[in-house]
Design an enzyme around this catalytic site. Sequence first.
Site, PDB file in Angstrom:
ATOM      1  CB  CYS A 276      -1.007   0.000   1.147  1.00  0.00           C
ATOM      2  SG  CYS A 276      -0.302   0.255   2.793  1.00  0.00           S
ATOM      3  CG  HIS A 334      -4.884   1.190   3.409  1.00  0.00           C
ATOM      4  ND1 HIS A 334      -3.986   0.632   2.525  1.00  0.00           N
ATOM      5  CD2 HIS A 334      -5.912   1.653   2.657  1.00  0.00           C
ATOM      6  CE1 HIS A 334      -4.468   0.746   1.290  1.00  0.00           C
ATOM      7  NE2 HIS A 334      -5.627   1.371   1.347  1.00  0.00           N
ATOM      8  CG  ASP A 357      -6.273   3.203  -1.617  1.00  0.00           C
ATOM      9  OD1 ASP A 357      -5.146   2.871  -2.039  1.00  0.00           O
ATOM     10  OD2 ASP A 357      -6.802   2.699  -0.611  1.00  0.00           O
TER      11      ASP A 357
END
Length: 679
Positions: A276, A334, A357
């Site tokens: 991530c 995250h 994202d």
Amino acid sequence: MDVFKVTTFNLQQLQNQIRHKTDGLSSTTLVLRRGQVFTVAINYEGRAFDPLKEKLVFRIILGPMFVNVPVSTSGQPSLTQWSAVLDRTVTGLTAPRALSVSLSSPASASIGVYAIEMRVEARLGVKTHSVGQITLLCNPWSQADSVFLQSEDLRTEYVRSDVGVLFKGSPYNIFPRPWSLDQYERGILDTCMKLLQLSPQHQADMRRDLQNRSDPVYIGRVISAMVNSNDDKGVLIGRWSGNYSDGVNPSTWTGSGDILKKWAETQFSPVKYGQCWVFAAVMCTVMRALGIPTRIITNFNSAHDTDGNMVIEEYYDETGKKLSVSDDSIWNFHVWVESWMKRPDLGQGYDGWQVLDATPQEMSGAFFRCGPASVKAVYQRKVEAQYDVPFVYAEVNADVHTKIVRNRTILSTSVDKRRVGALIVTKSPGSTRMQDVTSQYKNEWGKRNNDKKDKNTVSSSKGVAVSLKLLKPPVLGENISFNITIVNNEATPKQLKKHVNAQNKVYNSNPTATFWEAHDDVKIGPNETVTAKHEISFKDYMQKETAEDSLVNLAVVIEDVNSQERVLASEEFNIRSPTLTVQIQNESSVIINAPQVATVSFVNPFNTAVSGELTVSGSGLLEEKAQMKVTIQPKETMKKPVSFTPKMAGSKMLSASLVLMNPPTVLHGFTTINVKGQT
């Protein structure tokens, strides 16, 4: 007969790029920001230009589209449409003659690589000349641009700065991770433009894609999908399994430049591997390069809600082992990005920071991408607002339902409304410190309670309460020490069973096998409190795969033998790797083009010798990374000097990473340097 004859064009790259704040960005073209004037010099021979005899017309070409822009001899450049105004004529008896033309693009122009031609229309015919190419970017300095940002300091931080720091770990044991954004590295901007060109949207309908590129909302969606390679010729393949032998371990990347260059050099084959923070950091580089203000965000205890019910279900067996029953999970952290833009599609009140994202989690409009989701819409739980607001809302606000089960029978359930989204942070502008932005996502009810350190106390029965508390933040090589405290809330003695279980964990999924456990019987008197200390040794938890930090899920279940009631307390935490120290010899006098020396030092805390590879990098400081093999004896101090010569003024980062084989871990260290220009 004396004629006006154009010979050459000068795009005045240096002056134009300084004015457009694109100086330092490397491209094969002139790099400009939309909604701003730039000048082109037209060199000619023969007689002077006469607007009554010649008409000059620029043609601005983007793919299959073009606009003709006649040169006006008076008036002001327009910022709502393409325009060209003759500035002045420069004549000299012996020197070549030149015209200066001020061209301007609209603040809503599509970003992309344009070709410019110029026609000279005269009575005897028309002659067309190639002027050159420009790369047009968004312009946060222009009030008319939909990415306009009011503060010069924030524009410097979120567009021009290539110093990246992101945050990893767990809410009570956070560590900063240096990342070189590298948008000024050679070829990076051209590669970022290639991302747009290779997108499925561009391949399917070039004209429509180019028209849509005026809108940063559209650009954000395209880039969010292109940074991962799940459904296109994107940049990165994600892997969380632990076996990275056919690629690069995500923990060892130090900047975006290596990844984007590798993607370009392999004819746009996806790069192995990302997780991530890698997806987010590369996305930050691309968006800043395109002129869209962007920052990296970490959400601690981030929920991945797969069924959209805003609830994360966790299951434990009666011995405290967490079970992989649910598809839902809580990521210890995250990382995504926020980009700054207007949201006319949402109506009033949703401009500003938008979540994007690039980590491939769920599909959004047929592609693996997420956002832009307005942070204000997330705060207001406006879940009908596009794009992907419900998913982001769950990431920061989902309830956690924890169940203890035996043979598929639920023995007890508890609900935690505070754990998810415990802390949301970004890098502070102008420093490497952490800035807490939790309150921008969550209202008062959703905010964490800072003071309640033993937050995992769970009491699902009136009879017994249990809490679990780490005695100090765990560090690799040391034992993990923690206390378990049991409280008997009743006036009768109790016979209890205590089960403690520790499991290894990857940050984005449920834990794997148990590596340590303890089981014993406890007698507790009426209204008594009992505290027991436990220790897990280094050899018990030592990881198998190289990672920056090891993650552990620790849980305790207390069972009342008579009533069969059970209570559970759990804690997920990271074991931090030691850090490297990076120091500059003459920190106050770092000047552009003047040689300097930095020293990377590290004290080996382990009882055995360690060896590995040390890498030192710094965009604008080092042309090539400095790499060296090192072996350090137990308790020995390593000191390695590294010479560098700054090539760019401003705030720069020198970072070091040491990849050790035994124990398998990655150590990081960094320092920021203010490089002064030559006086």
